[in-house]
Write a protein that holds these residues in place. Structure first.
Motif, PDB file in Angstrom:
ATOM      1  N   SER A   1       2.357   1.711  -3.503  1.00  0.00           N
ATOM      2  CA  SER A   1       1.329   2.146  -4.454  1.00  0.00           C
ATOM      3  C   SER A   1       1.006   3.620  -4.259  1.00  0.00           C
ATOM      4  O   SER A   1       0.897   4.377  -5.232  1.00  0.00           O
ATOM      5  N   ASN A   2       0.855   4.029  -3.004  1.00  0.00           N
ATOM      6  CA  ASN A   2       0.557   5.435  -2.717  1.00  0.00           C
ATOM      7  C   ASN A   2       1.676   6.358  -3.194  1.00  0.00           C
ATOM      8  O   ASN A   2       1.418   7.434  -3.736  1.00  0.00           O
ATOM      9  N   LYS A   3       2.911   5.941  -3.004  1.00  0.00           N
ATOM     10  CA  LYS A   3       4.048   6.749  -3.460  1.00  0.00           C
ATOM     11  C   LYS A   3       4.059   6.867  -4.979  1.00  0.00           C
ATOM     12  O   LYS A   3       4.346   7.940  -5.528  1.00  0.00           O
TER      13      LYS A   3
ATOM     14  N   LEU B   1       0.828  -1.204   0.000  1.00  0.00           N
ATOM     15  CA  LEU B   1       0.000   0.000   0.000  1.00  0.00           C
ATOM     16  C   LEU B   1       0.867   1.261   0.000  1.00  0.00           C
ATOM     17  O   LEU B   1       0.592   2.208  -0.746  1.00  0.00           O
ATOM     18  N   GLU B   2       1.904   1.267   0.811  1.00  0.00           N
ATOM     19  CA  GLU B   2       2.819   2.424   0.854  1.00  0.00           C
ATOM     20  C   GLU B   2       3.440   2.670  -0.519  1.00  0.00           C
ATOM     21  O   GLU B   2       3.491   3.818  -0.991  1.00  0.00           O
TER      22      GLU B   2
END
Length: 135
Positions: free
Chosen positions: A102-104, A99-100
């Motif tokens: 993907s968000n970046k 998730l981290e």
């Protein structure tokens, strides 16, 4: 429940698990190439080092194993009975890191597509076509 292997044998088995050029990844790459999409591999300059990137379309593709990345409601998403707490923490951190990353990538202007191992095994051309539709 105790592990059926010795600690040394389990360690050896786990060390043989590949992180790149896996069978699902190779199947998807072949299907993408067959429909005319060209891509780069394992972009180390991007968060999470996506398995496949299509720079022209700013699309990052992750090929996730159902077991390691916890594909919901998938028959391959099992949890070992031996050392269950270790595995829960390991899987939780994997999902959190996914998730981290993907968000970046999204914050940097990339689109992210997750191709699951079971979907690729079922139909590599269908997954490749879904990716092509994102162009």
């Amino acid at each position: 429940m105790a592990d059926v292997h010795t600690k040394e044998k389990r360690s050896h088995n786990m060390s043989r698990i590949r992180g790149r050029d896996t069978r699902p990844e190779m199947m998807l790459r072949s299907a993408l190439h067959a429909i005319g999409l060209r891509f780069r591999l394992h972009a180390s300059d991007l968060p999470g080092r996506p398995d496949i990137i299509l720079p022209k379309h700013r699309l990052a593709v992750f090929v996730h194993g159902c077991f390691w990345h916890r594909h919901a409601d998938c028959k391959y998403c099992t949890t070992p009975a031996a050392n269950a707490e270790f595995w829960r923490e390991k899987f939780s951190r994997n999902v959190e890191r996914d998730l981290e990353n993907s968000n970046k990538l999204v914050a940097a202007g990339w689109r992210v597509y997750v191709a699951w191992e079971c979907e690729i095994k079922r139909s590599p051309p269908a997954v490749a076509e879904a990716i092509r539709q994102l162009d």
